[in-house]
Design a protein around this motif. Structure first.
Motif, short mmCIF file in Angstrom:
data_model
loop_
_atom_site.label_atom_id
_atom_site.label_comp_id
_atom_site.label_asym_id
_atom_site.label_seq_id
_atom_site.Cartn_x
_atom_site.Cartn_y
_atom_site.Cartn_z
N GLY A 182 0.75 -1.24 0.00
CA GLY A 182 0.00 0.00 0.00
C GLY A 182 0.78 1.28 0.00
N ARG A 183 2.10 1.24 0.16
CA ARG A 183 2.87 2.49 0.16
C ARG A 183 3.16 2.89 -1.29
NH1 ARG A 183 2.60 5.32 4.51
NH2 ARG A 183 3.16 3.47 5.74
N ILE A 184 2.94 4.15 -1.63
CA ILE A 184 3.27 4.66 -2.95
C ILE A 184 4.09 5.94 -2.78
CG2 ILE A 184 1.28 3.62 -4.08
CD1 ILE A 184 -0.10 6.34 -4.06
N ALA A 185 5.05 6.15 -3.69
CA ALA A 185 5.91 7.33 -3.60
C ALA A 185 6.57 7.56 -4.95
CB ALA A 185 6.97 7.16 -2.52
N PHE A 186 6.71 8.82 -5.31
CA PHE A 186 7.46 9.17 -6.51
C PHE A 186 8.95 9.19 -6.19
CE2 PHE A 186 3.35 10.66 -7.94
CZ PHE A 186 3.37 10.33 -9.29
N GLY A 187 9.73 8.53 -7.03
CA GLY A 187 11.16 8.49 -6.84
C GLY A 187 11.85 9.68 -7.45
N PRO A 188 13.16 9.81 -7.23
CA PRO A 188 13.93 10.90 -7.84
C PRO A 188 13.89 10.88 -9.36
CG PRO A 188 15.20 9.80 -6.10
CD PRO A 188 13.99 8.96 -6.34
N ASP A 189 13.58 9.72 -9.94
CA ASP A 189 13.49 9.59 -11.39
C ASP A 189 12.15 10.05 -11.94
OD1 ASP A 189 11.87 7.54 -10.49
OD2 ASP A 189 13.10 5.92 -11.31
N GLY A 190 11.21 10.45 -11.06
CA GLY A 190 9.92 10.93 -11.50
C GLY A 190 8.87 9.87 -11.71
N TYR A 191 9.21 8.60 -11.47
CA TYR A 191 8.24 7.52 -11.63
C TYR A 191 7.65 7.12 -10.28
CZ TYR A 191 10.17 7.34 -16.31
OH TYR A 191 10.57 7.69 -17.58
N LEU A 192 6.46 6.50 -10.34
CA LEU A 192 5.73 6.13 -9.14
C LEU A 192 6.07 4.70 -8.75
CD1 LEU A 192 3.56 7.05 -7.08
CD2 LEU A 192 1.85 6.01 -8.60
N TYR A 193 6.53 4.54 -7.52
CA TYR A 193 6.84 3.23 -6.96
C TYR A 193 5.68 2.80 -6.07
CZ TYR A 193 11.63 3.79 -8.66
OH TYR A 193 12.74 3.95 -9.47
N VAL A 194 5.28 1.54 -6.20
CA VAL A 194 4.09 1.01 -5.54
C VAL A 194 4.45 -0.29 -4.84
CG1 VAL A 194 1.72 0.19 -5.90
CG2 VAL A 194 2.66 2.00 -7.38
N THR A 195 4.17 -0.41 -3.55
CA THR A 195 4.46 -1.66 -2.86
C THR A 195 3.19 -2.48 -2.73
OG1 THR A 195 4.01 -1.03 -0.54
CG2 THR A 195 6.12 -0.33 -1.49
N THR A 196 3.33 -3.78 -2.96
CA THR A 196 2.19 -4.69 -2.84
C THR A 196 2.56 -5.84 -1.92
OG1 THR A 196 2.74 -6.19 -4.67
CG2 THR A 196 1.62 -4.13 -5.24
N GLY A 197 1.56 -6.40 -1.25
CA GLY A 197 1.78 -7.58 -0.42
C GLY A 197 1.31 -8.83 -1.12
N GLU A 198 1.66 -9.99 -0.53
CA GLU A 198 1.26 -11.25 -1.17
C GLU A 198 -0.09 -11.76 -0.68
OE1 GLU A 198 1.22 -12.69 1.69
OE2 GLU A 198 3.02 -13.86 2.07
N THR A 199 -0.82 -10.93 0.06
CA THR A 199 -2.20 -11.18 0.48
C THR A 199 -2.40 -12.47 1.25
OG1 THR A 199 -2.93 -12.30 -1.56
CG2 THR A 199 -3.00 -9.88 -1.55
N GLY A 200 -1.34 -12.97 1.88
CA GLY A 200 -1.44 -14.23 2.59
C GLY A 200 -1.26 -15.45 1.72
N ASN A 201 -0.93 -15.24 0.44
CA ASN A 201 -0.64 -16.33 -0.51
C ASN A 201 0.82 -16.23 -0.90
OD1 ASN A 201 -3.40 -17.42 -0.86
ND2 ASN A 201 -3.80 -15.39 -1.73
#
Length: 385
Positions: A182-201
């Motif tokens: 759920g964490r999202i952040a724009f990096g120094p390169d201007g692109y959006l980084y998105v973290t996802t979990g494995e939902t218990g699988n």
């Protein structure tokens, strides 16, 4: 006086001064007494050793005051160009604005939010081109998936700001009762980084065709960013259990904090195309095909969520650990000397972000069903590094 956790104080004078839905009634941060002294490490743990609360003092960060209180599970925080912050509430789906003087206002809500377990309205990221596009990005759990959406912030300071109708940037991210990233952040390169979990699988973390258990890198329109390991895939790294913290240091290196299972939580230095081992390995020692974490913690000392970089250090918020970790980062990119502060003072700590004026904003997460909330929770606390 502000309620602290260790003394379990509930002060009548504080209760009487709480605003109905905002922070302190006069919008002035209330002073927070520190109830424990920080400790510092006497040795530098290697990646194969647990990072622990250390010995010997150094003064450390100072808790300046409670900025706002009585929020409902604040999760994402990011700053607008004028220094005010956009804050999301996981359970309500509300999007709030908090100014540096503690003024709280409602910008709108992401009505597609379907909260459950650890899911709901999670991260927020302000467009790096906000001055021209007025766009905010959100990570949200819908009825079918986790997704990234964006919405324009209309209005003005005089007429009031209002969030526009969201549009989907990236959907199809698996959602679950637990481990939604759920964490999202724009990096120094201007692109959006998105973290996802494995939902218990757990097996999804190693599946290159699944968006679960990954760090993704996308454009503002949701396309795979140029330079990704696979040109047609948004996946930047894989083998993650549940990343909830992202931060870049002064050299532009990407760091991520990650929930372990039953033994080790991790701080990882994220490499393009790196495989971080879950579920084949937890912690270090997984073999040459996997990237070892930079540091590990016993899960009872961390369960990390937010991650920030300020004053030459990484700062990592602990949920189960109920403490704020400070981690030294060398010029060569080595993480060392983790030091714990405010242990059990404020309960579960969710998000830590560096504000434009150099302070840290630290959110509690005691209303999430796993904490022991006081009358002031949940809060945003200002920390001076």
């Amino acid at each position: 006086m502000t309620v602290t956790r260790k003394g379990r104080l509930v002060l009548t004078s504080l209760v009487l001064t709480l605003g109905a839905a905002t922070g302190c009634a006069d919008n002035t941060p209330a002073p927070i007494p520190r109830t424990t002294q920080p400790t510092d490490a006497t040795s530098e743990p290697t990646p194969s050793e647990p990072a622990s609360e250390a010995q010997g003092g150094d003064g450390g960060p100072e808790a300046v005051g409670t900025l706002v209180d009585r929020l409902e599970v604040p999760w994402g925080v990011d700053f607008l160009p004028d220094g005010a912050a956009v804050v999301t509430e996981r359970m309500t789906g509300r999007v709030l604005q908090v100014t540096p003087d503690g003024t709280l206002s409602r910008l709108g809500a992401i009505t597609a939010t379907v909260p459950q377990g650890e899911a709901g309205l999670l991260g927020v990221a302000v467009s790096p081109d906000f001055a021209s596009d007025r766009t905010l990005f959100f990570y949200v759990t819908s009825s079918t998936d986790n997704r990234v959406v964006k919405a324009e912030l209309g209005g003005s300071e005089q007429s009031g700001f209002e969030l526009g109708e969201p549009t989907v940037v990236l959907d199809g991210i698996p959602a679950g009762f637990i481990h939604d990233g759920g964490r999202i952040a724009f990096g120094p390169d201007g692109y959006l980084y998105v973290t996802t979990g494995e939902t218990g699988n757990p097996e999804l973390a190693q599946d290159p065709d699944s968006l679960a258990g990954k760090i993704l890198r996308i454009t503002a329109d949701g396309a795979p960013a140029p330079g990704n390991p696979e040109p047609d895939s948004p996946v930047w790294s894989l083998g993650h259990r549940n990343v909830q913290g992202l931060a870049w240091d002064d050299a532009g290196r990407l760091w991520a904090s990650e929930f372990g299972d039953s033994t080790w939580d991790e701080l990882n230095l994220v490499e393009k195309g790196g495989n971080y081992g879950w579920p084949e390995v937890e912690g270090t020692g997984g073999g040459p095909e996997y990237v070892d974490p930079a540091l590990v913690w016993p899960v009872e000392e961390a369960s990390p969520s937010g991650l920030a970089y300020a004053d030459g250090h990484l700062w990592m918020a602990g949920l189960r650990g109920q403490r704020l970790w400070r981690i030294r980062v060398s010029d060569g990119g080595r993480a060392s000397r983790p030091t714990a502060f405010f242990t059990e003072d404020y309960g579960r700590l969710r998000t830590v972000v560096a504000s434009p004026d150099g302070d840290l904003w630290l959110t509690t997460s005691n209303q999430d069903g796993r904490g022991e909330p006081t009358t002031a929770d949940d809060r945003i606390i200002v920390i001076r590094p």
